[in-house]
Design an enzyme around this catalytic site. Structure first.
Site: not given
Ligand code: CDV
Length: 311
Positions: A197, A172, A110
């Site tokens: 996301n 993220c 990713n």
């Molecule tokens: N894409 C992510 O890493 N989402 C995580 C959710 C699943 C907790 C986040 O930390 O926002």
């Protein structure tokens, strides 16, 4: 002294499963042109910005999974973004799923890249903290199979000299770990770019669903303040294939203050003038790392993860 750079968080609304990359690229180009009219020099797109957030599905056919991945960057479909960067003199951060073919099998990450104002890739980061699970869990209303489809990034947290400053990148879930910001802070990051996301519903702890927006800003603001850095958080937002993703894209100054924030959950620009010299307000006056840190007492932070408390 001041070192201003105008940055846009380019929030994207939902991307449908059957939406071709060319359509997403078109949406991104519209945002880039809109940003140019406002003097933006660096635009930040979300995590996995070219497709729908596919880890929400358990897919047994690897060919079907691989269809969400890129093997080249730029590719024919993403080249227009690089051309626009050069034409508009606007750099960008772009998250995408990266497949690296190899003799011992493919590797999947990713990933995000940093592209400069000449349209050249000047930085790359592969997501380190992968949330979710490895196996199908049919009790969930939707899956979160990042731990099945990706391996943890192998490039560490790096700083890139670009846009007249020191740029760090994360993706993220990395934002929820203070270590991410601290390592980038110790390396001198003046701005940290983070696409995300984040589903509003978290199946293992639904009692926290109402806190999703709060936790998003809490960690981004804390990361900024504790390390004296600008932070740009960018969502893929809205109802995507039935899954509600939070918005809240924002730009945060080194005091931890949100200076600009998205109003909706669709394609939207959030713009701020970020004076990188403002990092000194915190770094020189509050958290002078060289003077005040006490790393002799921080050993458990880098001890193997198996030594942490059993849950
Ligand atoms: N894409 C992510 O890493 N989402 C995580 C959710 C699943 C907790 C986040 O930390 O926002």
């Amino acid at each position: 002294m001041s070192r201003p750079i105008k940055i846009a968080a380019a929030q994207l609304g939902p991307i449908a499963r059957d939406e071709p990359r060319s359509a997403v690229v078109k949406r991104c180009l519209i945002l880039m042109h809109e940003a140019k009219a406002k003097g933006v020099e660096l635009i930040v797109f979300p995590e996995l910005a070219l497709t729908t957030f596919f880890p929400r599905w358990y897919l047994e056919d690897q060919t079907e999974v691989d269809a969400f991945f890129e093997t080249e960057m730029p590719s024919a479909e993403t080249q227009p973004l690089f051309d626009a960067a050069k034409e508009l003199s606007m750099g960008f951060y772009l998250g995408y799923a990266e497949r690296v073919p190899g003799e011992e099998g493919d590797r999947h990450f990713n990933t995000t890249i940093l592209v400069d104002q000449q349209g050249e890739i000047v930085g790359k980061y592969r997501k380190i903290h992968l949330p979710g699970h490895e196996e199908n869990e049919p009790w969930r209303p939707f899956q979160h199979l990042e731990r099945r489809y990706f391996e943890s990034g192998d490039m560490g947290f790096q700083i890139f000299d670009a846009f007249g400053g020191k740029v760090g990148m994360a993706i993220c879930n990395d934002r929820r770990w203070p270590e991410t910001f601290r390592v980038l802070g110790l390396k001198g990051a003046e701005v940290v770019l983070i696409g995300y996301n984040t589903p509003r519903h978290y199946p293992p702890a639904p009692e926290h669903d109402h806190l999703q927006d709060f936790h998003n800003h809490l960690v981004l603001q804390a990361g900024a303040y504790q390390n004296g850095t600008w932070v740009v958080g960018v969502a893929k937002a809205g109802i995507e294939e039935g899954c509600d993703l939070i918005g809240g894209s924002c730009i945060i100054d080194p005091t931890g203050t949100i200076v600009a924030k998205a109003e909706g959950v669709g394609d939207e620009l959030v713009i701020a003038d970020c004076d990188l010299d403002r990092c000194d307000e915190i770094r020189k006056k509050i958290f002078d790392f060289r003077r005040y840190r006490e790393p002799d007492n921080y050993a458990p932070i880098t001890a193997p993860k198996e030594t942490g408390p059993k849950q």
